[in-house]
Enzyme design. Structure first.
Site, PDB file in Angstrom:
ATOM      1  N   ASP A   1       0.812  -1.223   0.000  1.00 57.06           N
ATOM      2  CA  ASP A   1       0.000   0.000   0.000  1.00 57.06           C
ATOM      3  C   ASP A   1       0.845   1.273   0.000  1.00 57.06           C
ATOM      4  O   ASP A   1       0.447   2.311   0.542  1.00 57.06           O
ATOM      5  CB  ASP A   1      -0.974   0.009   1.201  1.00 57.06           C
ATOM      6  CG  ASP A   1      -1.877  -1.201   1.191  1.00 57.06           C
ATOM      7  OD1 ASP A   1      -2.223  -1.663   0.090  1.00 57.06           O
ATOM      8  OD2 ASP A   1      -2.229  -1.681   2.281  1.00 57.06           O
TER       9      ASP A   1
ATOM     10  N   LYS B   1       1.816   2.156  -5.080  1.00 55.51           N
ATOM     11  CA  LYS B   1       2.447   1.649  -6.307  1.00 55.51           C
ATOM     12  C   LYS B   1       1.560   1.889  -7.522  1.00 55.51           C
ATOM     13  O   LYS B   1       2.047   2.188  -8.610  1.00 55.51           O
ATOM     14  CB  LYS B   1       2.711   0.140  -6.173  1.00 55.51           C
ATOM     15  CG  LYS B   1       3.648  -0.213  -5.029  1.00 55.51           C
ATOM     16  CD  LYS B   1       3.738  -1.714  -4.823  1.00 55.51           C
ATOM     17  CE  LYS B   1       2.486  -2.355  -4.319  1.00 55.51           C
ATOM     18  NZ  LYS B   1       2.071  -1.987  -2.949  1.00 55.51           N
TER      19      LYS B   1
ATOM     20  N   GLY C   1      -4.430  -4.357  -3.823  1.00 57.87           N
ATOM     21  CA  GLY C   1      -5.455  -3.365  -4.124  1.00 57.87           C
ATOM     22  C   GLY C   1      -4.720  -2.103  -4.521  1.00 57.87           C
ATOM     23  O   GLY C   1      -4.135  -1.434  -3.676  1.00 57.87           O
ATOM     24  N   HIS C   2      -4.674  -1.844  -5.816  1.00 56.38           N
ATOM     25  CA  HIS C   2      -3.889  -0.716  -6.325  1.00 56.38           C
ATOM     26  C   HIS C   2      -4.840   0.378  -6.793  1.00 56.38           C
ATOM     27  O   HIS C   2      -5.705   0.134  -7.631  1.00 56.38           O
ATOM     28  CB  HIS C   2      -2.975  -1.172  -7.468  1.00 56.38           C
ATOM     29  CG  HIS C   2      -1.939  -2.166  -7.024  1.00 56.38           C
ATOM     30  ND1 HIS C   2      -1.033  -2.746  -7.882  1.00 56.38           N
ATOM     31  CD2 HIS C   2      -1.659  -2.662  -5.790  1.00 56.38           C
ATOM     32  CE1 HIS C   2      -0.248  -3.568  -7.189  1.00 56.38           C
ATOM     33  NE2 HIS C   2      -0.612  -3.538  -5.933  1.00 56.38           N
TER      34      HIS C   2
ATOM     35  N   GLN D   1       2.080  -6.037  -3.260  1.00 56.25           N
ATOM     36  CA  GLN D   1       2.519  -6.095  -1.860  1.00 56.25           C
ATOM     37  C   GLN D   1       3.783  -5.241  -1.692  1.00 56.25           C
ATOM     38  O   GLN D   1       4.037  -4.359  -2.499  1.00 56.25           O
ATOM     39  CB  GLN D   1       2.762  -7.535  -1.385  1.00 56.25           C
ATOM     40  CG  GLN D   1       1.504  -8.372  -1.240  1.00 56.25           C
ATOM     41  CD  GLN D   1       0.949  -8.882  -2.572  1.00 56.25           C
ATOM     42  OE1 GLN D   1       1.641  -9.535  -3.319  1.00 56.25           O
ATOM     43  NE2 GLN D   1      -0.304  -8.598  -2.855  1.00 56.25           N
TER      44      GLN D   1
END
Ligand code: GDP
Ligand code: IMO
Ligand code: MG
Length: 436
Positions: free
Chosen positions: A13, A16, A40-41, A228
């Site tokens: 988080d 990225k 979750g991007h 990650q």
């Protein structure tokens, strides 16, 4: 310069997704190569917020080929959901998505095992997984007997393969779960569901290893999107409180099939402070009013699970380690705006373990738990940074904070981010290819 990599250097988080989106326009191909829908991007374009768990963050740039490579573990329902959502939002048509026939597929038994295993860790603290079946799917991949790769779903042997696995998994789940929670898996229902997924995804399935090798040989510009963060790397992170893939820079080649000689630039993404979701040691955690303030100002709640993220000061010992491990050339410092309003800021510059001072990141979780962080205190700033667009717009204290990070990591700062939007980005490095 064919290969550029974006790697998170903390516990995920780090923003990225924003960096991948910014750099996509200078590339021909964007590749997800490890992890799965545990990621979750977030990408924000003109006020529109996109949250991507499986599709590469490059999907928002038309004309770029997006690849999900063999090292990813894919929940096909999630991939289809993301495709449908982007189609509904009229982002683009997906004739430019490629899915590796080698990637491993997540099945319902993986979700059940993920839930059952996470409350059974031997040392009493839960990993706190995202519950997306990631660990069990990677375990089956390495175990080989009960694994299904995407390419298997198009073979005549697929029904027998699923029936065989379901028989075994029902035995395993019956022994893992309390009787009232165990619901036997139905092989025929699973087959019907997964045949429909296979049919829907078939146009995209190919040998992405061959595609990427040919592209690299031809000098195509490839952007590798890490998921990650490096401290969650299964081999080099805060084991066992990690994810199940190589999320540091060492995972790029094994996940994508592209050898290191094509990788020319590695950018490390670092939050201006630290966060962690789930269990495990976190030396600079501020489980107090400071942490709560960072959480409030940074809206630090999980993109995937909505869990409150644990917050703390920047840990330069940990990030120096992960930057070296990942072969980082430059760093992107994210969410600097979140630190406005603090009278003073702290950076952890060394650890004390059993009375000994060290700057080496420990390999064992018991040692990491013992760490007493040694902090350096810097002046804070009161100004709102979200409108800053060049370094001249930043207050002196922010300059000093950034300079100190760069010095401690011995790395140049590529850019600074002061808000979620593409425009809220300050290029720093002279000659940076970034053109926001
Ligand atoms: P990722 O998993 O590394 O892509 O990061 P996430 O998307 O899970 O979390 C980063 C969050 O910070 C997202 O909500 C982004 O929109 C947001 N964000 C990105 N850059 C900035 C920034 O510079 N400032 C602020 N305040 N938010 C940011
Ligand atoms: P992005 O790509 C933050 C964490 C989970 C848990 C541990 C293991 O958005 O940065 P898993 O479900 O992978 O078996 O969970 O890893 N985790 C993440 N934390 N960001 C992520 O992804 C994460 N993916 C997994 O919270 O502690
Ligand atoms: Mg995330």
């Amino acid at each position: 310069m064919p290969g550029t990599c974006i790697i998170g250097l903390q516990w995920g988080d780090e923003a990225k997704g924003k960096i991948v989106d910014l750099f996509t326009r200078e590339h021909d191909i964007v590749v997800r190569y490890q992890g799965g829908a545990n990621a979750g991007h977030t990408v924000v374009v003109g006020g529109e917020v996109y949250k991507l768990s499986l599709l590469p963050s490059g999907v928002l740039t038309p004309g770029v080929t997006c690849v999900i490579a063999g090292g990813v573990v894919m929940n096909p329902a999630k991939a289809i959901e993301e495709l449908d959502e982007l189609a509904a939002r009229k982002v683009q048509d997906f004739d430019n998505l490629l899915l590796s026939d080698r990637l491993h597929v997540i099945f319902p038994w993986h979700f059940a095992e993920d839930r059952a295993m996470d409350r059974n860790t031997s040392d009493g603290e839960n990993i706190g997984t995202t519950g997306r079946g990631i660990g069990p799917c990677y375990r089956d991949k390495v175990g080989r007997s009960y694994a299904v790769r995407l390419g298997d779903m198009y073979r005549d042997t697929f029904p027998d393969q699923v029936r065989h696995i379901v028989t075994e998994k029902n035995r395993v789940l019956a022994s893992m779960l309390p009787a009232e929670e165990f619901k036997p898996l139905d092989a025929d229902a699973i087959l019907r569901e997964y045949r429909a997924y296979a049919e829907r995804l078939q146009p995209y399935v190919t040998d992405t290893t061959e595609f990427l090798l040919t592209a690299a040989e031809k000098g195509k510009r490839i952007l590798f999107e890490g998921a990650q963060g490096a401290l969650l790397d299964v081999d080099h992170g805060t084991y066992p409180f990690v994810t199940s893939s190589n999320s540091s820079g060492v995972g790029i080649s094994n996940g994508s099939g592209v050898p290191g000689k094509y990788i020319k630039l590695v950018m490390g993404v670092v939050k201006a402070y630290s966060t962690r979701v789930g269990g495990g040691p976190f030396p600079t955690e501020q489980d107090n009013a400071i942490g709560q303030r960072i959480r409030d100002q940074g809206n630090e709640y999980g993109t995937v699970t909505k869990r409150p993220r644990r917050c703390g000061w920047l840990d330069a010992v940990a990030v120096r380690y992960t930057a070296r491990l990942s072969g980082v050339d430059s760093i992107c410092i994210m969410l600097l705006d979140v630190l406005s309003g603090f009278d003073e800021l702290k950076i952890c510059t060394a650890y004390e373990i059993d009375g000994q001072r060290t700057t080496v990141f420990p390999s064992h979780v018991d040692e990491i738990r013992k760490v007493k962080p040694i902090y350096e205190t810097l002046a804070g700033w009161q100004e709102d940074l979200t409108g800053a667009r060049s370094m001249e717009d930043l207050p002196v204290a922010a300059h000093e904070y950034l300079d100190r990070i760069s010095q401690l990591l011995n790395l140049p700062v590529e850019l600074v981010s002061v808000g979620p939007d593409r425009a809220q980005t300050i290029p720093v490095l002279a000659g940076s290819s970034l053109s926001v």
